[in-house]
Motif scaffolding. Structure first.
Motif, PDB file in Angstrom:
ATOM      1  N   ARG A  47      12.136  -9.548  22.548  1.00  0.00           N
ATOM      2  CA  ARG A  47      12.044  -8.872  21.268  1.00  0.00           C
ATOM      3  C   ARG A  47      12.435  -9.837  20.152  1.00  0.00           C
ATOM      4  O   ARG A  47      13.282 -10.722  20.316  1.00  0.00           O
ATOM      5  N   GLU A  48      11.789  -9.670  18.984  1.00  0.00           N
ATOM      6  CA  GLU A  48      11.995 -10.587  17.873  1.00  0.00           C
ATOM      7  C   GLU A  48      13.451 -10.631  17.427  1.00  0.00           C
ATOM      8  O   GLU A  48      13.994 -11.708  17.114  1.00  0.00           O
ATOM      9  N   GLU A  49      14.109  -9.492  17.343  1.00  0.00           N
ATOM     10  CA  GLU A  49      15.503  -9.475  16.888  1.00  0.00           C
ATOM     11  C   GLU A  49      16.476 -10.072  17.903  1.00  0.00           C
ATOM     12  O   GLU A  49      17.646 -10.328  17.588  1.00  0.00           O
ATOM     13  N   GLU A  50      15.992 -10.305  19.134  1.00  0.00           N
ATOM     14  CA  GLU A  50      16.848 -10.885  20.164  1.00  0.00           C
ATOM     15  C   GLU A  50      16.633 -12.377  20.358  1.00  0.00           C
ATOM     16  O   GLU A  50      17.302 -13.018  21.172  1.00  0.00           O
ATOM     17  N   VAL A  51      15.672 -12.946  19.608  1.00  0.00           N
ATOM     18  CA  VAL A  51      15.396 -14.387  19.739  1.00  0.00           C
ATOM     19  C   VAL A  51      16.620 -15.199  19.310  1.00  0.00           C
ATOM     20  O   VAL A  51      16.899 -16.284  19.850  1.00  0.00           O
ATOM     21  N   SER A  52      17.361 -14.733  18.344  1.00  0.00           N
ATOM     22  CA  SER A  52      18.527 -15.491  17.834  1.00  0.00           C
ATOM     23  C   SER A  52      19.617 -15.654  18.874  1.00  0.00           C
ATOM     24  O   SER A  52      20.516 -16.506  18.709  1.00  0.00           O
ATOM     25  N   TYR A  53      19.556 -14.875  19.944  1.00  0.00           N
ATOM     26  CA  TYR A  53      20.556 -15.024  20.997  1.00  0.00           C
ATOM     27  C   TYR A  53      20.171 -16.115  21.997  1.00  0.00           C
ATOM     28  O   TYR A  53      20.947 -16.420  22.904  1.00  0.00           O
ATOM     29  N   GLN A  54      18.982 -16.669  21.860  1.00  0.00           N
ATOM     30  CA  GLN A  54      18.580 -17.793  22.708  1.00  0.00           C
ATOM     31  C   GLN A  54      19.298 -19.042  22.224  1.00  0.00           C
ATOM     32  O   GLN A  54      19.387 -19.321  21.014  1.00  0.00           O
ATOM     33  N   LEU A  55      19.792 -19.837  23.167  1.00  0.00           N
ATOM     34  CA  LEU A  55      20.602 -20.991  22.817  1.00  0.00           C
ATOM     35  C   LEU A  55      19.845 -21.998  21.967  1.00  0.00           C
ATOM     36  O   LEU A  55      20.363 -22.536  20.990  1.00  0.00           O
ATOM     37  N   ALA A  56      18.601 -22.236  22.335  1.00  0.00           N
ATOM     38  CA  ALA A  56      17.808 -23.247  21.602  1.00  0.00           C
ATOM     39  C   ALA A  56      17.291 -22.728  20.279  1.00  0.00           C
ATOM     40  O   ALA A  56      16.829 -23.527  19.446  1.00  0.00           O
ATOM     41  N   PHE A  57      17.363 -21.411  20.042  1.00  0.00           N
ATOM     42  CA  PHE A  57      16.768 -20.852  18.837  1.00  0.00           C
ATOM     43  C   PHE A  57      17.756 -19.955  18.100  1.00  0.00           C
ATOM     44  O   PHE A  57      17.361 -18.954  17.479  1.00  0.00           O
ATOM     45  N   ASN A  58      19.026 -20.323  18.179  1.00  0.00           N
ATOM     46  CA  ASN A  58      20.013 -19.502  17.478  1.00  0.00           C
ATOM     47  C   ASN A  58      20.027 -19.881  15.989  1.00  0.00           C
ATOM     48  O   ASN A  58      19.315 -20.784  15.541  1.00  0.00           O
ATOM     49  N   LYS A  59      20.930 -19.242  15.232  1.00  0.00           N
ATOM     50  CA  LYS A  59      20.986 -19.440  13.789  1.00  0.00           C
ATOM     51  C   LYS A  59      21.402 -20.859  13.436  1.00  0.00           C
ATOM     52  O   LYS A  59      20.912 -21.447  12.450  1.00  0.00           O
ATOM     53  N   GLN A  60      22.333 -21.403  14.225  1.00  0.00           N
ATOM     54  CA  GLN A  60      22.792 -22.758  13.933  1.00  0.00           C
ATOM     55  C   GLN A  60      21.648 -23.773  14.056  1.00  0.00           C
ATOM     56  O   GLN A  60      21.512 -24.696  13.218  1.00  0.00           O
ATOM     57  N   GLU A  61      20.832 -23.618  15.107  1.00  0.00           N
ATOM     58  CA  GLU A  61      19.698 -24.529  15.294  1.00  0.00           C
ATOM     59  C   GLU A  61      18.686 -24.397  14.153  1.00  0.00           C
ATOM     60  O   GLU A  61      18.111 -25.370  13.684  1.00  0.00           O
ATOM     61  N   LEU A  62      18.497 -23.168  13.724  1.00  0.00           N
ATOM     62  CA  LEU A  62      17.567 -22.939  12.616  1.00  0.00           C
ATOM     63  C   LEU A  62      18.065 -23.608  11.338  1.00  0.00           C
ATOM     64  O   LEU A  62      17.293 -24.242  10.609  1.00  0.00           O
TER      65      LEU A  62
END
Length: 819
Positions: free
Chosen positions: A719-734
């Protein structure tokens, strides 16, 4: 008397009311009875009884051949003697029969009684006659005296008859004498009528004879007198003689006199007209010599130009010559009907003189046209022209060498479409083409009335009716051109010539045999000067052919111009083919950018020129067909060059050239190329979009890779709102990726992109701003796409790009202004 009485009795029995029946023992007896009844009916009854349902064989009276005459005679006598009883006789017979009771039952007794009574009456009559003997003697005496008187009268009548007989003989003699006198008078009247007929119709006035012998054929009054005399002579010779006239010696002598007179006048007339032809030919040649001499002098003056010359592009007017000769038209008609040999001789002499005369005039005329086309006498020499000769040296062969002579200072044929005449584009401006168009139109405008006037004169002067007929074949034209007028003689009248109109065409072909070659030479020269001249020539020639065909489809002018039109059309097709060939042979430089291809620019020039020339032209269909061929070749070869280009991207070549083609077709509004216009627009749009996407690529490369990973996770089912919990695609990486693209770096990347596009695009088409605006829109689209992903996948994170859409607009605008 008993016979008559018996007939009356039989007639009476027929009207009785009593019914009688007859019985026959056999068929033969019945037939015999019926036949007998029919014979009685035919012999004795005037009102015949009709026999119904009886064989026709029974109703034929059979009489032996030997008795036919006697029976027929007896029947006729019986019929003549028989009389039908009248009413009084019937009444007397009835009274007599009532006095005798057995009158009906015993006819024989009744007949004997009647016979006895008849004898008693006869005796009483005899006694009565004997008692009157004295009166009979007196009667006889009177009869004797009457006979004597009759004898005397007969004697007198005999004497009278003898007297009348002598009178009759005298009257017969008088009647015969009167008949002879009447016959003599009739013969005299007829003889006088024949003499008057011969005198009135075969007597030529002395004035006419003098005119035929001595009439002045140079003055109008003398020509009129000779014409009247010739008509009178023709009437005398063509009079319809009555039977026997041709056997008269005087008639034969007069006919011979007329024949000699006709031959002498025909010979004198033919000689005079030949002299007129020679004088006119000599005068015109002198004028042409002076004109040719002036041309020759001007042609050798290297510094003079034709604009300084007073020579105009006009053909001599033959109207005065025609006007003078038309005075002899009636005499030519007379000559044609009386002396066809001399008429034909004059026709051939006229054609010989006029063909040489027109040849000189037309060649000088075309010489002036060629000099005017080339601009100066010096240029005229460069193209193989010689003023004194009046023609192109070597004609077509010299023209074919034109490209070799002028190749030193002109572009090669493969360099451009406009260069097929081996002349540079700067030399072929609008003024030069307009000048050529005017010269060519003037040439045709001068030739057309010249041919029509000559054809009209020939028909009037030589009395040839221009009725509709089959046109002259090529073989006939060739025979005529060789000087042969084929004909067969039948009383001096031609028979082999199919029609007089054919003869007119043959004469025109002989007289103007140089027009078609000269026109072809002029067309070849114009084509060598500039192949685009074939467009002008096709339109002008088509119009003049159409005009000539409206006047007479089978005329010499229509046929000649039609033949030349074929050559012009062939040159036009050759021009189109050469353009296509040059498109196929075009080469591009590997070190410089392509830009607008040469043949695309020249197609624009060709189309603009063609539209101005073919406006309201009759041969518009030929141009439309050429358009289709050219545009398809342009499309194919643009794509071919784009595929071969190494310096310039394929999309840029396609985009720029199809944008130019679309603009050209939109401006010119060529109806037959509407589909190609839409196709060009589509190709331009497609390749513009393709180039923008390809060139822009991924200006925020790392950020683009980051979001591609996000989209991949979403595609896998996260789900789109759960992508930020992926390690490679979290907020810090963004945030790390976003920090690598500050506004300054973005503007620098856009500036480099602008320079790259500027190197690819050509200044000629001016599409840089269009492409740059499209790239700006594409970049903004990508920006919005990234913002959308951040809003959906990282809601409430507060993470944003370090530059905005307004910043992008400002960057693009400042970059465009700075360059």
């Amino acid at each position: 008397m008993p016979k008559m009485l018996l007939k009356k009795i039989l007639n009476l029995t027929c009207i009785l009311d009593k019914v009688y029946k007859w019985v026959a023992s056999s068929t033969a007896e019945k037939n015999t009875f019926i036949s007998c009844i029919w014979k009685l009916n035919q012999r004795y009854l005037r009102k015949k009884i009709d026999f119904v349902n009886v064989s026709a064989q029974l109703l034929e009276e059979s009489v032996p051949s030997g008795e036919n005459q006697s029976v027929a005679g007896g029947d006729e006598e019986a019929v003549d003697e028989y009389q039908e009883l009248n009413a009084r006789e019937e009444q007397d017979i009835e009274i007599m029969m009532e006095g005798c009771e057995y009158a009906i039952s015993n006819a024989e007794a009744f007949a004997e009684k009647l016979s006895r009574e008849l004898q008693v009456l006869d005796g009483a009559n005899i006694q009565s006659i004997m008692a009157s003997e004295k009166q009979v003697n007196i009667l006889m005496t009177l009869l004797d005296e009457a006979l004597k008187e009759v004898d005397q009268i007969e004697l007198k009548l005999s004497s009278y008859e003898e007297m009348l007989q002598s009178v009759k003989e005298q009257m017969d003699q008088i009647s015969e004498s009167n008949h002879l006198i009447h016959l003599s008078n009739t013969n005299n009247v007829k003889l006088l009528s024949e003499i008057e007929f011969l005198v009135n119709h075969m007597d030529l006035a002395k004035g006419h004879i003098k005119a035929l012998h001595e009439g002045d054929l140079a003055s109008s009054r003398g020509i009129e007198a000779c014409t009247n005399a010739a008509d009178a002579l023709l009437q005398c010779m063509n009079v319809a003689l009555r039977p026997g006239h041709d056997m008269l010696y005087a008639v034969k002598q007069q006919q011979q006199r007329f024949s000699d007179l006709r031959e002498q006048f025909a010979r004198r007339l033919a000689s005079h007209l030949n002299n007129v032809f020679v004088q006119q030919f000599a005068q015109t040649l002198l004028q042409l010599y002076n004109r040719s001499y002036y041309l020759s002098v001007s042609g050798h003056d290297q510094s003079s130009t034709l604009a300084q010359h007073s020579i105009e592009l006009t053909l001599p007017n033959h109207h005065p010559f025609h006007r003078d000769l038309l005075r002899y038209a009636k005499l030519m008609e007379w000559l044609k009907s009386t002396e066809y040999g001399k008429y034909e001789g004059l026709t051939k002499n006229y054609m010989d003189y006029l063909s040489r005369l027109y040849e000189r005039e037309i060649k000088d005329f075309f010489e002036v046209a060629k000099i005017k086309m080339t601009g100066t006498t010096k240029e005229g020499k460069k193209f193989g022209l010689h003023g004194s000769s009046g023609k192109l040296t070597g004609s077509t062969s010299s023209l074919n060498k034109l490209s070799v002579q002028g190749s030193g200072n002109r572009r090669s044929q493969s360099s451009s479409l406009l260069d097929m005449g081996n002349m540079s584009a700067s030399d072929l401006d609008v003024a030069d083409r307009t000048k050529f168009d005017k010269i060519f139109e003037q040439v045709l405008s001068e030739l057309e009335p010249l041919c029509l006037a000559e054809q009209d004169f020939i028909s009037k002067f030589f009395k040839l009716q221009q009725h509709q007929s089959m046109g002259t074949t090529t073989n006939e034209a060739e025979e005529m051109d060789g000087g042969t007028l084929s004909r067969s003689h039948n009383s001096g009248v031609p028979q082999a010539i199919s029609s007089e109109k054919d003869m007119i065409r043959q004469m025109m072909i002989k007289i103007f045999r140089c027009i078609e070659p000269e026109l072809n030479n002029l067309i070849a020269l114009g084509d060598k000067i500039d192949s685009f001249n074939s467009l002008y020539m096709l339109v002008k020639m088509s119009h003049h052919v159409w005009t000539a065909q409206n006047v007479d489809p089978a005329s010499f002018l229509s046929t000649t111009l039609g033949n030349v039109l074929v050559t012009v059309k062939r040159n036009f097709d050759k021009c189109i083919s050469n353009q296509i060939k040059q498109m196929e042979e075009v080469k591009i430089s590997k070190k410089s950018k392509v830009g607008i291809l040469t043949f695309v620019a020249e197609f624009e020039e060709f189309a603009a020129l063609a539209e101005s020339i073919f406006k309201n032209a009759e041969r518009r269909g030929d141009l439309d067909k050429a358009y289709i061929k050219l545009i398809r070749s342009v499309f194919i070869n643009v794509e071919k060059v784009a595929n071969e280009s190494q310096k310039t991207p394929r999309d840029v070549v396609m985009m720029e050239n199809f944008h130019r083609i679309f603009a050209t077709l939109s401006r010119l509004k060529i109806s037959c190329l509407e589909a190609e216009k839409k196709e060009a627009k589509q190709k331009y749009t497609d390749h513009l979009q393709s180039y923008v996407i390809y060139s822009l690529g991924q200006p925020l490369e790392k950020l683009n890779h980051f979001f591609e990973g996000v989209e991949a996770r979403v595609a896998q089912g996260i789900r789109e709102e759960e992508v930020s919990y992926q390690l490679a695609f979290n907020k810090q990486e963004l945030r790390k990726v976003i920090k690598e693209y500050p506004g300054k770096e973005v503007k620098k990347g856009l500036d480099n992109l602008y320079k790259k596009v500027d190197k690819h695009l050509c200044e000629e088409e001016n599409l840089l701003q269009v492409v740059w605006h499209s790239m700006q829109d594409e970049f903004i689209r990508q920006y919005k796409h990234f913002e959308g992903l951040i809003a959906r996948c990282y809601p409430g994170s507060g993470v944003t790009m370090e530059f905005t859409i307004q910043d992008i607009l400002d960057y693009c605008s400042s970059i465009a202004q700075s360059h």
